[in-house]
Design an enzyme around this catalytic site. Structure first.
Site, PDB file in Angstrom:
ATOM      1  N   ILE A  73      61.718   8.371   0.495  1.00 32.56           N
ATOM      2  CA  ILE A  73      60.914   9.379   0.978  1.00 32.56           C
ATOM      3  C   ILE A  73      59.915   8.778   1.860  1.00 32.56           C
ATOM      4  O   ILE A  73      59.379   7.573   1.575  1.00 32.56           O
ATOM      5  CB  ILE A  73      60.148  10.479  -0.204  1.00 32.56           C
ATOM      6  CG1 ILE A  73      59.107  11.256   0.631  1.00 32.56           C
ATOM      7  CG2 ILE A  73      59.156   9.260  -1.020  1.00 32.56           C
ATOM      8  CD1 ILE A  73      58.624  12.110  -0.525  1.00 32.56           C
ATOM      9  N   CYS A  74      59.464   9.341   2.936  1.00 27.21           N
ATOM     10  CA  CYS A  74      58.181   8.679   3.784  1.00 27.21           C
ATOM     11  C   CYS A  74      58.573   7.366   4.524  1.00 27.21           C
ATOM     12  O   CYS A  74      59.649   7.165   4.960  1.00 27.21           O
ATOM     13  CB  CYS A  74      56.882   8.791   3.035  1.00 27.21           C
ATOM     14  SG  CYS A  74      55.463   8.674   4.306  1.00 27.21           S
ATOM     15  N   GLY A  75      57.917   6.485   4.172  1.00 26.35           N
ATOM     16  CA  GLY A  75      57.957   5.270   4.325  1.00 26.35           C
ATOM     17  C   GLY A  75      59.222   4.626   4.003  1.00 26.35           C
ATOM     18  O   GLY A  75      59.906   3.573   4.773  1.00 26.35           O
TER      19      GLY A  75
END
Length: 188
Positions: A96-98
């Site tokens: 997720i995300c980064g």
């Protein structure tokens, strides 16, 4: 670690409160480079249960990579090596995300549909990324053993992971997602 991004999935995998009676065994463990306590972005202190070297790689392994602003550091290479080994063994890699940036940098998003923090985000931060033609502009995507989400997709990401693991009955998973996405108590 962006602790809030893994809150839905870690709470359900750790508590097992909605698991079906015949759910497969799931052992949720926190992992670090060492077992020294870490401080999350949200200010929580987490003491890892084990180290990266302790991760068992197999076709049924699932690794969940939370968002962080440190995924591009060279010190994270051992985690990416394990993620690549899990994926190569037929296991599942969730980011997720980064953490999607790290997958993109290591070529793990070049042949699967995936998402992140918006169109252009991965190109901006992952110089080795060449999977833009498979990018899906949505909160979470599952394809080919890879489950990805943007920072806004934590709930859908959790639903995809829980569904992949098969620990909830389908109707329970839909009700769970319905409640947390709408707040409607009738979902319970």
């Amino acid at each position: 670690m962006a602790d809030w991004e893994i809150g839905y999935v870690s709470a359900e995998l750790s508590s097992g409160r909605f698991f079906r009676a015949d759910a497969p065994e799931v052992r949720f463990r926190t992992v670090g480079m060492t077992t020294d306590p870490i401080r999350t972005m949200g200010g929580l202190t987490v003491v890892p249960d084990c180290t990266v070297d302790d991760i068992r790689v197999s076709g049924d392994s699932v690794i969940i990579l939370p968002g962080s602003d440190r995924w591009q550091e060279l010190s994270q290479s051992p985690v990416m090596d394990v993620a690549e080994a899990i994926l190569s063994s037929g296991g599942t890699v969730c980011a997720i995300c980064g953490a999607t940036v790290a997958l993109a940098e290591h070529g793990m998003l070049d042949s699967v549909h995936h998402t992140s923090n918006g169109p252009g985000f991965l190109e901006m931060f992952a110089s080795g990324y060449s999977g833009s033609s498979l990018y899906v502009d949505g909160p979470a995507v599952s394809d080919g053993g890879v489950i990805t989400a943007g920072s806004h997709g934590a709930l859908m990401w959790a639903k995809l992971i829980l569904g992949h693991l098969g620990v909830f009955d389908d109707d329970v998973l839909e009700a769970w997602h319905g409640y947390f996405s709408t707040g409607d108590p009738q979902c319970y």
